[in-house]
Scaffold this motif. Sequence first.
Motif, PDB file in Angstrom:
ATOM      1  N   ILE A   4       0.837  -1.202   0.000  1.00 47.59           N
ATOM      2  CA  ILE A   4       0.000   0.000   0.000  1.00 47.59           C
ATOM      3  C   ILE A   4       0.870   1.250   0.000  1.00 47.59           C
ATOM      4  O   ILE A   4       0.548   2.239  -0.673  1.00 47.59           O
ATOM      5  N   ALA A   5       1.988   1.216   0.716  1.00 46.16           N
ATOM      6  CA  ALA A   5       2.912   2.362   0.692  1.00 46.16           C
ATOM      7  C   ALA A   5       3.506   2.547  -0.700  1.00 46.16           C
ATOM      8  O   ALA A   5       3.624   3.678  -1.187  1.00 46.16           O
ATOM      9  N   LEU A   6       3.874   1.461  -1.357  1.00 46.31           N
ATOM     10  CA  LEU A   6       4.394   1.555  -2.720  1.00 46.31           C
ATOM     11  C   LEU A   6       3.318   2.076  -3.675  1.00 46.31           C
ATOM     12  O   LEU A   6       3.603   2.912  -4.533  1.00 46.31           O
ATOM     13  N   ALA A   7       2.097   1.612  -3.526  1.00 43.91           N
ATOM     14  CA  ALA A   7       1.004   2.086  -4.384  1.00 43.91           C
ATOM     15  C   ALA A   7       0.756   3.572  -4.164  1.00 43.91           C
ATOM     16  O   ALA A   7       0.504   4.312  -5.127  1.00 43.91           O
ATOM     17  N   THR A   8       0.847   4.030  -2.934  1.00 42.56           N
ATOM     18  CA  THR A   8       0.678   5.458  -2.646  1.00 42.56           C
ATOM     19  C   THR A   8       1.797   6.264  -3.292  1.00 42.56           C
ATOM     20  O   THR A   8       1.552   7.321  -3.889  1.00 42.56           O
TER      21      THR A   8
END
Length: 120
Positions: free
Chosen positions: A46-50
Amino acid sequence: MMPSRAVLGGGSSNNKVKYSRLAADEDGYIDLQFKRSPPKVPYKAIALATFLFVVGALLIIIGSLLLAKYIKVEHPDRTIPVLIIGVLVFLPGFYHLRIAYYASKGYRGYSYDDIPDFGD
C-alpha cells in the motif's frame, strides 16, 4: 539383501493413536474450519502504491503544464514522454489504492489478497 517389514496379524496395532467414532448426527465438519481468519494488510504494498500514485500524478501535472506551455522548456519534444511515464506510473498506483480502499471499507468482492504483498 533388504530387510523385510513385519506384518502384524490380528487386530493388534503398534501405534498409540486413539480413534473415536463420530456421533451419528455429526457430518464430520466443525464450524471452526469454515471461519475466516482476519485479513493481513500488506502495508508495504500500500505504501508503494501510494508512492506510485503521487509520483504519477505529479508527472501528469508537470507534463500537462509543459504541454500547455505554462512552463517554458528548451526542448518541447520531451513533454509527451513525461506524460506517458506519468500515466504508466499512475495507473498501477491508483488500481492498488482503489483495491486497498474498498477492502478496508469491506466492500464485497474486494480483499487484501488481491494486492501483492512482497512475501511479508
